[in-house]
Write a protein that holds these residues in place. Structure first.
Motif, PDB file in Angstrom:
ATOM      1  N   GLU A 127       0.842  -1.197   0.000  1.00  0.00           N
ATOM      2  CA  GLU A 127       0.000   0.000   0.000  1.00  0.00           C
ATOM      3  C   GLU A 127       0.874   1.242   0.000  1.00  0.00           C
ATOM      4  O   GLU A 127       1.956   1.262   0.571  1.00  0.00           O
ATOM      5  CB  GLU A 127      -0.869  -0.001   1.263  1.00  0.00           C
ATOM      6  N   ILE A 128       0.389   2.301  -0.670  1.00  0.00           N
ATOM      7  CA  ILE A 128       1.042   3.602  -0.600  1.00  0.00           C
ATOM      8  C   ILE A 128      -0.058   4.647  -0.453  1.00  0.00           C
ATOM      9  O   ILE A 128      -1.107   4.543  -1.081  1.00  0.00           O
ATOM     10  CB  ILE A 128       1.928   3.887  -1.831  1.00  0.00           C
ATOM     11  N   ALA A 129       0.170   5.616   0.409  1.00  0.00           N
ATOM     12  CA  ALA A 129      -0.789   6.698   0.609  1.00  0.00           C
ATOM     13  C   ALA A 129      -0.052   8.017   0.483  1.00  0.00           C
ATOM     14  O   ALA A 129       1.051   8.176   1.001  1.00  0.00           O
ATOM     15  CB  ALA A 129      -1.429   6.590   1.981  1.00  0.00           C
ATOM     16  N   GLU A 130      -0.653   8.945  -0.215  1.00  0.00           N
ATOM     17  CA  GLU A 130      -0.081  10.275  -0.385  1.00  0.00           C
ATOM     18  C   GLU A 130      -1.170  11.277  -0.044  1.00  0.00           C
ATOM     19  O   GLU A 130      -2.278  11.195  -0.567  1.00  0.00           O
ATOM     20  CB  GLU A 130       0.392  10.459  -1.818  1.00  0.00           C
ATOM     21  N   CYS A 131      -0.863  12.181   0.850  1.00  0.00           N
ATOM     22  CA  CYS A 131      -1.861  13.132   1.336  1.00  0.00           C
ATOM     23  C   CYS A 131      -1.405  14.560   1.050  1.00  0.00           C
ATOM     24  O   CYS A 131      -0.324  14.959   1.460  1.00  0.00           O
ATOM     25  CB  CYS A 131      -2.062  12.947   2.837  1.00  0.00           C
ATOM     26  N   TRP A 132      -2.256  15.296   0.348  1.00  0.00           N
ATOM     27  CA  TRP A 132      -1.963  16.680   0.005  1.00  0.00           C
ATOM     28  C   TRP A 132      -2.851  17.588   0.836  1.00  0.00           C
ATOM     29  O   TRP A 132      -4.022  17.295   1.059  1.00  0.00           O
ATOM     30  CB  TRP A 132      -2.243  16.926  -1.479  1.00  0.00           C
ATOM     31  N   GLU A 133      -2.274  18.696   1.272  1.00  0.00           N
ATOM     32  CA  GLU A 133      -3.039  19.673   2.050  1.00  0.00           C
ATOM     33  C   GLU A 133      -4.257  20.140   1.260  1.00  0.00           C
ATOM     34  O   GLU A 133      -4.145  20.585   0.130  1.00  0.00           O
ATOM     35  CB  GLU A 133      -2.140  20.868   2.354  1.00  0.00           C
ATOM     36  N   GLU A 134      -5.403  20.005   1.838  1.00  0.00           N
ATOM     37  CA  GLU A 134      -6.636  20.504   1.226  1.00  0.00           C
ATOM     38  C   GLU A 134      -7.676  20.613   2.318  1.00  0.00           C
ATOM     39  O   GLU A 134      -7.884  19.666   3.082  1.00  0.00           O
ATOM     40  CB  GLU A 134      -7.130  19.565   0.126  1.00  0.00           C
ATOM     41  N   GLU A 185       3.610  27.866   1.240  1.00  0.00           N
ATOM     42  CA  GLU A 185       4.034  26.462   1.209  1.00  0.00           C
ATOM     43  C   GLU A 185       2.830  25.545   1.356  1.00  0.00           C
ATOM     44  O   GLU A 185       1.878  25.868   2.069  1.00  0.00           O
ATOM     45  CB  GLU A 185       5.032  26.166   2.332  1.00  0.00           C
ATOM     46  N   LYS A 186       2.859  24.418   0.687  1.00  0.00           N
ATOM     47  CA  LYS A 186       1.809  23.402   0.787  1.00  0.00           C
ATOM     48  C   LYS A 186       2.359  22.190   1.514  1.00  0.00           C
ATOM     49  O   LYS A 186       3.539  21.863   1.405  1.00  0.00           O
ATOM     50  CB  LYS A 186       1.309  22.980  -0.604  1.00  0.00           C
ATOM     51  N   ILE A 187       1.507  21.513   2.243  1.00  0.00           N
ATOM     52  CA  ILE A 187       1.904  20.364   3.042  1.00  0.00           C
ATOM     53  C   ILE A 187       1.538  19.079   2.298  1.00  0.00           C
ATOM     54  O   ILE A 187       0.417  18.908   1.841  1.00  0.00           O
ATOM     55  CB  ILE A 187       1.193  20.358   4.411  1.00  0.00           C
ATOM     56  N   VAL A 188       2.512  18.180   2.180  1.00  0.00           N
ATOM     57  CA  VAL A 188       2.313  16.870   1.559  1.00  0.00           C
ATOM     58  C   VAL A 188       3.029  15.846   2.423  1.00  0.00           C
ATOM     59  O   VAL A 188       4.148  16.077   2.866  1.00  0.00           O
ATOM     60  CB  VAL A 188       2.895  16.815   0.125  1.00  0.00           C
ATOM     61  N   PHE A 189       2.378  14.723   2.700  1.00  0.00           N
ATOM     62  CA  PHE A 189       3.075  13.636   3.376  1.00  0.00           C
ATOM     63  C   PHE A 189       2.583  12.314   2.819  1.00  0.00           C
ATOM     64  O   PHE A 189       1.507  12.226   2.256  1.00  0.00           O
ATOM     65  CB  PHE A 189       2.941  13.711   4.910  1.00  0.00           C
ATOM     66  N   SER A 190       3.421  11.300   2.940  1.00  0.00           N
ATOM     67  CA  SER A 190       3.064   9.993   2.398  1.00  0.00           C
ATOM     68  C   SER A 190       3.703   8.907   3.237  1.00  0.00           C
ATOM     69  O   SER A 190       4.600   9.166   4.037  1.00  0.00           O
ATOM     70  CB  SER A 190       3.511   9.870   0.941  1.00  0.00           C
ATOM     71  N   TRP A 191       3.193   7.701   3.066  1.00  0.00           N
ATOM     72  CA  TRP A 191       3.789   6.542   3.722  1.00  0.00           C
ATOM     73  C   TRP A 191       3.540   5.311   2.873  1.00  0.00           C
ATOM     74  O   TRP A 191       2.664   5.294   2.024  1.00  0.00           O
ATOM     75  CB  TRP A 191       3.267   6.355   5.147  1.00  0.00           C
ATOM     76  N   MET A 192       4.361   4.310   3.090  1.00  0.00           N
ATOM     77  CA  MET A 192       4.251   3.039   2.377  1.00  0.00           C
ATOM     78  C   MET A 192       4.095   1.917   3.394  1.00  0.00           C
ATOM     79  O   MET A 192       4.719   1.966   4.456  1.00  0.00           O
ATOM     80  CB  MET A 192       5.479   2.781   1.519  1.00  0.00           C
ATOM     81  N   VAL A 193       3.279   0.947   3.066  1.00  0.00           N
ATOM     82  CA  VAL A 193       3.095  -0.225   3.925  1.00  0.00           C
ATOM     83  C   VAL A 193       3.748  -1.406   3.223  1.00  0.00           C
ATOM     84  O   VAL A 193       3.436  -1.703   2.067  1.00  0.00           O
ATOM     85  CB  VAL A 193       1.600  -0.509   4.168  1.00  0.00           C
ATOM     86  N   TRP A 194       4.677  -2.047   3.901  1.00  0.00           N
ATOM     87  CA  TRP A 194       5.398  -3.193   3.364  1.00  0.00           C
ATOM     88  C   TRP A 194       4.919  -4.469   4.059  1.00  0.00           C
ATOM     89  O   TRP A 194       4.480  -4.417   5.212  1.00  0.00           O
ATOM     90  CB  TRP A 194       6.901  -3.022   3.587  1.00  0.00           C
ATOM     91  N   PRO A 195       5.005  -5.597   3.406  1.00  0.00           N
ATOM     92  CA  PRO A 195       4.537  -6.843   4.022  1.00  0.00           C
ATOM     93  C   PRO A 195       5.375  -7.266   5.221  1.00  0.00           C
ATOM     94  O   PRO A 195       4.888  -7.944   6.121  1.00  0.00           O
ATOM     95  CB  PRO A 195       4.605  -7.876   2.901  1.00  0.00           C
ATOM     96  N   ASP A 196       6.656  -6.846   5.253  1.00  0.00           N
ATOM     97  CA  ASP A 196       7.528  -7.179   6.376  1.00  0.00           C
ATOM     98  C   ASP A 196       8.774  -6.295   6.331  1.00  0.00           C
ATOM     99  O   ASP A 196       9.035  -5.614   5.344  1.00  0.00           O
ATOM    100  CB  ASP A 196       7.930  -8.666   6.355  1.00  0.00           C
TER     101      ASP A 196
END
Length: 51
Positions: A3-10, A30-41
């Motif tokens: 899984e990958i999630a990317e979140c943009w300020e809105e 400036e705009k805020i953006v953050f993301s994360w990745m989920v790995w199986p292990d």
């Protein structure tokens, strides 16, 4: 990666005491953006991010 999630300020309102923009010391324009990745292990994550 599973899984990958990317979140943009809105629609993130400014807080009266604290808020997300203050927590990262964002400056005007400036705009805020953050993301994360989920790995199986951890081993897979380590392999994918090894440089």
């Amino acid at each position: 990666m599973t899984e990958i999630a990317e979140c943009w300020e809105e629609d993130v309102a400014d807080g009266k005491v604290t808020d997300f923009r203050k927590s990262v010391k964002a400056e005007a324009g400036e705009k805020i953006v953050f993301s994360w990745m989920v790995w199986p292990d951890k081993a897979t994550a380590d392999t994918a991010t090894r440089r």
